[in-house]
Design a protein around this motif. Structure first.
Motif, PDB file in Angstrom:
ATOM      1  N   ARG A  56       3.536 -18.060  -6.885  1.00 29.98           N
ATOM      2  CA  ARG A  56       4.433 -17.395  -5.926  1.00 29.98           C
ATOM      3  C   ARG A  56       5.679 -16.837  -6.605  1.00 29.98           C
ATOM      4  O   ARG A  56       6.769 -16.839  -6.062  1.00 29.98           O
ATOM      5  N   VAL A  72       8.037 -16.770  -3.379  1.00 31.63           N
ATOM      6  CA  VAL A  72       7.907 -15.567  -2.560  1.00 31.63           C
ATOM      7  C   VAL A  72       6.498 -15.552  -1.954  1.00 31.63           C
ATOM      8  O   VAL A  72       5.513 -15.478  -2.701  1.00 31.63           O
ATOM      9  N   SER A  75       2.888 -12.534   1.960  1.00 28.63           N
ATOM     10  CA  SER A  75       3.216 -11.670   3.103  1.00 28.63           C
ATOM     11  C   SER A  75       4.525 -10.910   2.865  1.00 28.63           C
ATOM     12  O   SER A  75       4.658  -9.751   3.264  1.00 28.63           O
ATOM     13  N   THR A  76       5.484 -11.538   2.191  1.00 29.81           N
ATOM     14  CA  THR A  76       6.741 -10.875   1.868  1.00 29.81           C
ATOM     15  C   THR A  76       6.515  -9.776   0.830  1.00 29.81           C
ATOM     16  O   THR A  76       7.075  -8.683   0.937  1.00 29.81           O
ATOM     17  N   ALA A  79       4.844  -6.859   2.581  1.00 28.62           N
ATOM     18  CA  ALA A  79       5.826  -6.128   3.388  1.00 28.62           C
ATOM     19  C   ALA A  79       6.755  -5.307   2.495  1.00 28.62           C
ATOM     20  O   ALA A  79       7.106  -4.167   2.827  1.00 28.62           O
ATOM     21  N   PHE A  80       7.137  -5.857   1.355  1.00 32.32           N
ATOM     22  CA  PHE A  80       7.986  -5.167   0.385  1.00 32.32           C
ATOM     23  C   PHE A  80       7.300  -3.905  -0.124  1.00 32.32           C
ATOM     24  O   PHE A  80       7.880  -2.817  -0.139  1.00 32.32           O
ATOM     25  N   PHE A  89      14.583  -3.134   1.744  1.00 35.73           N
ATOM     26  CA  PHE A  89      13.835  -4.371   1.990  1.00 35.73           C
ATOM     27  C   PHE A  89      14.138  -5.390   0.895  1.00 35.73           C
ATOM     28  O   PHE A  89      14.382  -6.558   1.175  1.00 35.73           O
ATOM     29  N   ASN A  93      15.734  -8.890   1.933  1.00 35.34           N
ATOM     30  CA  ASN A  93      14.754  -9.964   2.085  1.00 35.34           C
ATOM     31  C   ASN A  93      14.388 -10.724   0.815  1.00 35.34           C
ATOM     32  O   ASN A  93      13.804 -11.801   0.897  1.00 35.34           O
ATOM     33  N   ILE A  94      14.691 -10.184  -0.333  1.00 39.13           N
ATOM     34  CA  ILE A  94      14.306 -10.849  -1.579  1.00 39.13           C
ATOM     35  C   ILE A  94      15.528 -11.204  -2.415  1.00 39.13           C
ATOM     36  O   ILE A  94      15.756 -12.358  -2.751  1.00 39.13           O
ATOM     37  N   HIS A 103      15.213 -16.065  -2.432  1.00 45.18           N
ATOM     38  CA  HIS A 103      14.163 -16.315  -3.421  1.00 45.18           C
ATOM     39  C   HIS A 103      14.704 -16.465  -4.842  1.00 45.18           C
ATOM     40  O   HIS A 103      13.997 -16.205  -5.813  1.00 45.18           O
TER      41      HIS A 103
END
Length: 109
Positions: A56, A72, A75-76, A79-80, A89, A93-94, A103
């Motif tokens: 991950r 990570v 699914s993330t 989406a990224f 994004f 989100n990251i 993360h």
């Protein structure tokens, strides 16, 4: 003699696979063998994304510098890669804010 020539021809025609490594900021050299990498051409922020589903771990190349992100979910990453704005994004989100983001990897030992 014919066998030797045939074997040499096979060896010379076979594709040569060399291990690819990259220098990751604050981590050192990372072997990309377990990673699935994609070159990104539609983002001005992101140049390449490499993901290892087993661990991950996500490597993101920004302005020729690789950084690593941990834990990570796939699914993330999906989406990224499919986000209308990969940069937006990624930042939300990251990467997250100054605190290290959701993360951030533990300090390298």
């Amino acid at each position: 003699m014919t066998r030797i020539a045939f074997i040499l021809a096979l060896l010379l025609a076979a594709p040569w696979e060399e291990a690819e490594t990259v220098d990751v900021k604050d981590r050192g050299t990372v072997d990309l063998k377990p990673f699935n990498c994609q070159d990104i051409t539609r983002s001005s922020l992101v140049g390449r994304v490499c993901y290892d589903a087993a661990s991950r771990r996500l490597l993101v190349q920004r302005h020729a510098v690789y950084r690593q992100y941990c834990e990570v979910p796939k699914s993330t990453v999906d989406a990224f890669l499919n986000a209308p704005s990969m940069g937006r994004f990624f930042k939300i989100n990251i990467e997250g804010g100054d605190e290290g983001g959701p993360h951030a990897c533990p300090p390298h030992r």
